[in-house]
Design a protein around this motif. Structure first.
Motif, PDB file in Angstrom:
ATOM      1  N   ALA A  39       0.667  -1.108   0.163  1.00  0.00           N
ATOM      2  CA  ALA A  39       0.028  -0.069   0.108  1.00  0.00           C
ATOM      3  C   ALA A  39       0.777   1.271   0.048  1.00  0.00           C
ATOM      4  O   ALA A  39       1.942   1.209   0.708  1.00  0.00           O
ATOM      5  CB  ALA A  39      -0.840  -0.013   1.421  1.00  0.00           C
ATOM      6  N   GLU A  40       0.572   2.187  -0.719  1.00  0.00           N
ATOM      7  CA  GLU A  40       1.206   3.538  -0.900  1.00  0.00           C
ATOM      8  C   GLU A  40       0.485   4.448  -0.107  1.00  0.00           C
ATOM      9  O   GLU A  40      -0.558   4.776  -0.212  1.00  0.00           O
ATOM     10  CB  GLU A  40       1.379   4.019  -2.163  1.00  0.00           C
ATOM     11  CG  GLU A  40       2.071   2.927  -3.330  1.00  0.00           C
ATOM     12  CD  GLU A  40       2.192   3.400  -4.635  1.00  0.00           C
ATOM     13  OE1 GLU A  40       1.447   4.289  -5.300  1.00  0.00           O
ATOM     14  OE2 GLU A  40       2.626   2.511  -5.475  1.00  0.00           O
ATOM     15  N   PRO A  41       1.315   5.160   0.857  1.00  0.00           N
ATOM     16  CA  PRO A  41       0.882   6.197   1.503  1.00  0.00           C
ATOM     17  C   PRO A  41       0.528   7.494   0.813  1.00  0.00           C
ATOM     18  O   PRO A  41       1.159   7.648  -0.480  1.00  0.00           O
ATOM     19  CB  PRO A  41       2.052   6.644   2.570  1.00  0.00           C
ATOM     20  CG  PRO A  41       3.171   5.936   2.002  1.00  0.00           C
ATOM     21  CD  PRO A  41       2.693   4.767   1.309  1.00  0.00           C
ATOM     22  N   GLY A  42      -0.104   8.355   1.148  1.00  0.00           N
ATOM     23  CA  GLY A  42      -0.561   9.623   0.121  1.00  0.00           C
ATOM     24  C   GLY A  42       0.570  10.289  -0.170  1.00  0.00           C
ATOM     25  O   GLY A  42       0.646  11.115  -1.185  1.00  0.00           O
ATOM     26  N   ASP A  43       1.860  10.526   0.729  1.00  0.00           N
ATOM     27  CA  ASP A  43       2.741  11.255   0.373  1.00  0.00           C
ATOM     28  C   ASP A  43       3.789  10.545  -0.434  1.00  0.00           C
ATOM     29  O   ASP A  43       5.107  11.119  -0.543  1.00  0.00           O
ATOM     30  CB  ASP A  43       3.266  12.138   1.744  1.00  0.00           C
ATOM     31  CG  ASP A  43       3.920  10.796   2.624  1.00  0.00           C
ATOM     32  OD1 ASP A  43       3.563   9.912   2.672  1.00  0.00           O
ATOM     33  OD2 ASP A  43       4.494  11.527   3.500  1.00  0.00           O
ATOM     34  N   MET A  44       3.782   9.459  -1.059  1.00  0.00           N
ATOM     35  CA  MET A  44       4.740   8.689  -1.719  1.00  0.00           C
ATOM     36  C   MET A  44       5.511   9.360  -2.819  1.00  0.00           C
ATOM     37  O   MET A  44       4.422   9.883  -3.866  1.00  0.00           O
ATOM     38  CB  MET A  44       3.974   7.198  -1.959  1.00  0.00           C
ATOM     39  CG  MET A  44       4.998   6.437  -2.812  1.00  0.00           C
ATOM     40  SD  MET A  44       6.250   5.429  -1.649  1.00  0.00           S
ATOM     41  CE  MET A  44       5.283   4.368  -1.284  1.00  0.00           C
ATOM     42  N   PRO A 196      11.323   6.645   5.367  1.00  0.00           N
ATOM     43  CA  PRO A 196      12.282   7.347   6.374  1.00  0.00           C
ATOM     44  C   PRO A 196      11.785   6.945   7.734  1.00  0.00           C
ATOM     45  O   PRO A 196      10.535   6.917   7.992  1.00  0.00           O
ATOM     46  CB  PRO A 196      12.218   8.717   6.081  1.00  0.00           C
ATOM     47  CG  PRO A 196      10.811   8.881   5.260  1.00  0.00           C
ATOM     48  CD  PRO A 196      10.692   7.626   4.482  1.00  0.00           C
ATOM     49  N   GLY A 197      12.579   6.861   8.907  1.00  0.00           N
ATOM     50  CA  GLY A 197      12.227   6.656  10.114  1.00  0.00           C
ATOM     51  C   GLY A 197      12.724   7.763  10.845  1.00  0.00           C
ATOM     52  O   GLY A 197      13.161   8.573  10.735  1.00  0.00           O
ATOM     53  N   GLU A 198      12.826   7.517  12.241  1.00  0.00           N
ATOM     54  CA  GLU A 198      13.106   8.309  13.220  1.00  0.00           C
ATOM     55  C   GLU A 198      14.879   8.488  13.150  1.00  0.00           C
ATOM     56  O   GLU A 198      15.777   7.467  12.916  1.00  0.00           O
ATOM     57  CB  GLU A 198      13.000   8.027  14.631  1.00  0.00           C
ATOM     58  CG  GLU A 198      11.338   8.034  15.080  1.00  0.00           C
ATOM     59  CD  GLU A 198      11.223   7.416  16.370  1.00  0.00           C
ATOM     60  OE1 GLU A 198      11.839   6.689  16.703  1.00  0.00           O
ATOM     61  OE2 GLU A 198       9.951   7.614  16.672  1.00  0.00           O
ATOM     62  N   GLY A 262      12.219  13.410   3.242  1.00  0.00           N
ATOM     63  CA  GLY A 262      11.224  12.867   4.494  1.00  0.00           C
ATOM     64  C   GLY A 262      10.144  12.002   4.079  1.00  0.00           C
ATOM     65  O   GLY A 262       9.324  12.028   5.096  1.00  0.00           O
ATOM     66  N   ARG A 263       9.958  11.825   2.906  1.00  0.00           N
ATOM     67  CA  ARG A 263       8.604  11.208   2.473  1.00  0.00           C
ATOM     68  C   ARG A 263       9.048  10.027   1.695  1.00  0.00           C
ATOM     69  O   ARG A 263      10.194   9.537   1.393  1.00  0.00           O
ATOM     70  CB  ARG A 263       8.237  11.907   1.199  1.00  0.00           C
ATOM     71  CG  ARG A 263       7.749  13.261   1.742  1.00  0.00           C
ATOM     72  CD  ARG A 263       7.359  14.119   0.527  1.00  0.00           C
ATOM     73  NE  ARG A 263       6.197  13.727  -0.110  1.00  0.00           N
ATOM     74  CZ  ARG A 263       5.482  14.557  -1.142  1.00  0.00           C
ATOM     75  NH1 ARG A 263       6.062  15.682  -1.630  1.00  0.00           N
ATOM     76  NH2 ARG A 263       4.795  13.856  -1.933  1.00  0.00           N
ATOM     77  N   PRO A 264       8.160   8.819   2.033  1.00  0.00           N
ATOM     78  CA  PRO A 264       8.445   7.390   1.290  1.00  0.00           C
ATOM     79  C   PRO A 264       8.649   7.694  -0.217  1.00  0.00           C
ATOM     80  O   PRO A 264       8.092   8.552  -0.908  1.00  0.00           O
ATOM     81  CB  PRO A 264       7.213   6.703   1.764  1.00  0.00           C
ATOM     82  CG  PRO A 264       6.510   7.621   2.739  1.00  0.00           C
ATOM     83  CD  PRO A 264       6.851   8.942   2.391  1.00  0.00           C
TER      84      PRO A 264
END
Length: 776
Positions: A39-44, A196-198, A262-264
């Motif tokens: 599944a692709e997040p909206g900010d991919m 991206p992670g923390e 900072g986005r997938p």
């Protein structure tokens, strides 16, 4: 930590059932999830490369204004935007993520576009205006040889005095031929999703055979530690070596964008771009001088192997080394010299491919066998048998003893079971009466060394959890690309605890679970990871044995794990009950495992040693028909006898044998790579590059497993099966050569047939063979 039960060993030979591939039900229903299915997040962000239009040139200017202004574009990156190492190479630090100052092959990535959709990224990537100052491009092997352009010095492997033996041989022949490369043509193309992670960390879902290498290269590129980068691989839709080093390029691009924005970020290459930008099997030019006696026994051989390796080093040294290792195949070479030339060209770098150079070396010696047999007018199979390794003639050119030489027995068995001699006689009679269609038959053997020839890569780790309900979770460093390593390792673990295979859950390969793994390559996935998983499971089992012996007041020897349950003295429990009680009893039900292949070492400077733990064998009979008016051919029948030791999963192994053979058949007959004089790949889509189809599978295809076991204590005495079957398809090429030779049976010269044996090449060889007969 509890010791393992010495009476319970990984080398126990037990007949194994043929469990289905662990994802088979997902494959056939379309439910198996690959990297591109997540599944692709909206900010991919979706990515595309801007690729070089020159094979070799300096970059004098780059105008990307139109790219940045294109609809949907969020960012555009060049080499200057890479934080640390602009390097995606496995060894030599010469593969760039993005070209910097110059391009060295057509299709090399120059800049990277990140956009809100894949189509937007791809459209924008075409708008870049790059000004080049062309430099001399070395596209062909001849051009590279003339320029003395090498990736490393020419290597020499030798034994005895080949020149002296040649001079004294009763008969001598010389010859040469070429074999082409091959595109991996995996069903799932190169793809990676970076999130991206923390604290700057990044998580990658990558279609890669080598998660740890991707982890390390991405960490170096971003200036992170390996602990900051997690690479996950649940499954690949095929790989065949093409995702061993090549996946790093795709993963690094995705990670760069994720870190910068900072986005997938996701990069999935279009099929055409994939074929242009990623490496392929090494093509080879072969030359030889061979000396032999009147019975056809080889007395001397000088063999030249020359390979255009492309613009960077990649894995070419090891691949060309393996071609040298396998230039003997099943035959003893008393006085031999093998020279291996590794040329540097301005084409995309050749890379790992199923067999890793072994097929090229093996095809060379089988061609020599066919040449000598044609010259002597004898049955090629008899000549092959006369030259097999035998007692007193059992040491390879690199001084490894062939301790388990089952090739003679396998060949004899297949010769009888396939009715080879009867069929050969019928084919000779058919050819005498047929003016247009000519048939050929050949039986060729395989001896393939199993292990990474880079010794330190022969290691693996695993992580096993037994949960309190008796279910089991398995994780290891092997990656699943369709070959069935997950189900094989799951079977190993299930056997340790004597539980149904349904109790074992395979989980995605992850660098944060099992670190520092080697690539799933060299046919060693089940060997290494199966043993590591066995080690981990055995440690848990030993703890359970100790716990049960204490709990039920019995000796450890009285604790038995059986399919009907666990016996502890007079007590009988289900495995789930054992797990629950052990958990309450504060017994650790988790363990890591480790395995390192023993007794292997190799001196590359001298090209001597024991690079392989053991050999896997096989033999195949192929029968073909050729239309001498068009050059088209048909593989009519194939009989295979293959050695997998004591099979871990017979049906999985047979599937690998069939698939490997068909892929090898494609390499030698239909899969043709064509570059133009500017270094541009012309065969970069299914429209122009022809892999075998269902209609190319022979109507009669018989596969049998050799009834035997590994002499080395591998997991359950099994043998590797990934790569060796590929080379069984050499029998197709030998059969085609015999069919072409039948147009002028009186000739004692071998038809000048190169691989792949496309209709054009077959027709050319037919005409040359006929013309030679007329001249004679």
């Amino acid at each position: 930590m509890a010791e393992r039960d010495p009476a319970f060993t990984a080398a126990q030979v037990v007949e194994k059932p043929s469990h289905p591939h662990e994802s088979a039900h997902l494959h056939v229903t379309g439910s198996a999830r690959y990297a591109d299915d997540l599944a692709e997040p909206g900010d991919m962000l979706h990515l595309a490369f801007g690729m070089a239009s020159e094979a070799h040139a300096a970059i004098t200017a780059m105008d990307l204004a139109a790219v940045r202004a294109a609809p949907g574009v969020v960012a555009v990156y060049t080499a200057a935007d890479i934080p640390c190492a602009n390097d995606v190479s496995p060894v030599a630090h010469d593969d760039r993520l993005l070209a910097d100052g110059e391009v060295i092959s057509h299709g090399q990535p120059v800049f990277l576009v990140a956009a809100t959709s894949r189509d937007a990224a791809r459209r924008a990537a075409r708008l870049g205006e790059i000004t080049y100052e062309p430099r001399s491009a070395l596209v062909t092997a001849a051009q590279a040889r003339a320029a003395q352009s090498l990736i490393e010095p020419t290597q020499r492997m030798a034994r005895g005095d080949a020149d002296k033996a040649l001079a004294g041989a009763p008969q001598r022949l010389a010859g040469s031929f070429e074999m082409g490369g091959q595109d991996h043509f995996y069903l799932e193309g190169q793809v990676c999703v970076a999130t991206p992670g923390e604290d700057g960390q990044v998580h990658l879902v990558s279609s890669t055979q080598h998660p740890s290498e991707v982890q390390h290269l991405v960490a170096h590129m971003l200036g992170l530690t390996s602990a900051d980068v997690t690479v996950e691989v649940r499954r690949m839709g095929g790989a065949f070596g093409g995702k061993e080093t090549q996946a790093a390029l795709i993963a690094a691009a995705s990670a760069l964008v994720a870190a910068k924005t900072g986005r997938p970020a996701k990069l999935r290459l279009d099929r055409d771009d994939d074929m242009v930008a990623t490496g392929k099997r090494h093509p080879f030019e072969v030359s030889y001088e061979v000396g032999f006696d009147d019975a056809g026994r080889l007395l001397a051989l000088k063999l030249g192997l020359s390979s255009p390796c492309g613009a960077t080093v990649d894995l070419s040294p090891a691949i060309n080394d393996r071609a040298m290792f396998h230039a003997d195949n099943c035959y003893y070479l008393a006085d031999v010299e093998i020279l291996s030339e590794r040329l540097k060209t301005n084409t995309v770098s050749a890379t790992a491919f199923r067999g890793f150079g072994g097929p090229q070396g093996m095809l060379a010696i089988e061609r020599i066998m066919d040449h000598v047999a044609q010259h002597l007018g004898c049955e090629p199979l008899d000549l092959r048998i006369a030259n097999l390794y035998a007692p007193g003639r059992d040491t390879t050119p690199y001084e490894m003893k062939v301790a388990d030489n089952i090739a003679p027995d396998m060949i004899a068995h297949l010769r009888t079971s396939s009715r080879y001699d009867e069929r050969a006689a019928k084919i000779a009679a058919f050819n005498a009466d047929s003016a247009v269609i000519k048939k050929g038959i050949a039986l060729t053997p395989v001896k393939f060394g199993i292990s990474f020839t880079t010794t330190h890569l022969n290691q693996a780790g695993a992580l096993i959890h037994v949960y309190a309900d008796g279910s089991i979770q398995v994780n290891h460093g092997g990656t699943e690309m369709g070959q069935g390593v997950y189900i094989k390792v799951a079977q190993v673990v299930a056997d340790v605890f004597a539980v149904p295979i349904e109790s074992v859950r395979c989980t995605a390969t992850r660098t944060d679970k099992v670190p520092n793994t080697s690539a799933t390559a060299a046919s060693s996935g089940a060997d290494l990871n199966g043993m590591a998983a066995f080690d981990a499971a055995s440690r848990i089992r030993a703890r359970l044995v100790g716990f049960l012996a204490r709990t039920y007041g019995c000796r450890k020897a009285e604790v038995r794990f059986t399919p009907e349950g666990v016996q502890a003295g007079a007590a009988s429990l289900t495995f789930g009950e054992v797990a629950r009680r052990a958990h309450i009893g504060r017994v650790s039900l988790s363990s890591t495992g480790f395995y390192a292949t023993p007794d292997i070492a190799y001196d590359r400077e001298a090209h001597k040693g024991r690079p392989f733990y053991y050999f896997a064998y096989g033999a195949a009979v192929s029968e073909v028909a050729v239309d001498t008016l068009t050059g088209e051919h048909k593989v009519l029948a194939v009989d295979i006898l293959h050695d997998v030791g004591a099979s871990l999963n017979p049906m999985i192994d047979k599937g690998q044998i069939e698939g490997g053979f068909i892929q090898g058949q494609g390499w030698l007959t239909t899969e043709e790579l064509v570059w133009d004089d500017k270094g541009r790949l012309l065969t970069h889509s299914p429209a122009t590059y022809k892999i075998p189809t269902a209609s190319d599978r022979p109507a009669r295809f018989s596969i049998a497993l050799w009834d035997g076991q590994n002499v080395e204590p591998t997991i359950n005495r099994s043998k590797a099966v990934g790569e060796p079957p590929f080379m069984l398809a050499i029998s197709v090429f030998s059969a085609l050569t015999r069919a072409v030779a039948a147009v002028a049976p009186e000739r004692r010269e071998l038809p000048p047939l190169d691989a792949p044996a496309t209709p054009e090449r077959v027709l050319k060889a037919i005409n040359a063979h006929r013309e030679g007969a007329l001249v004679a």
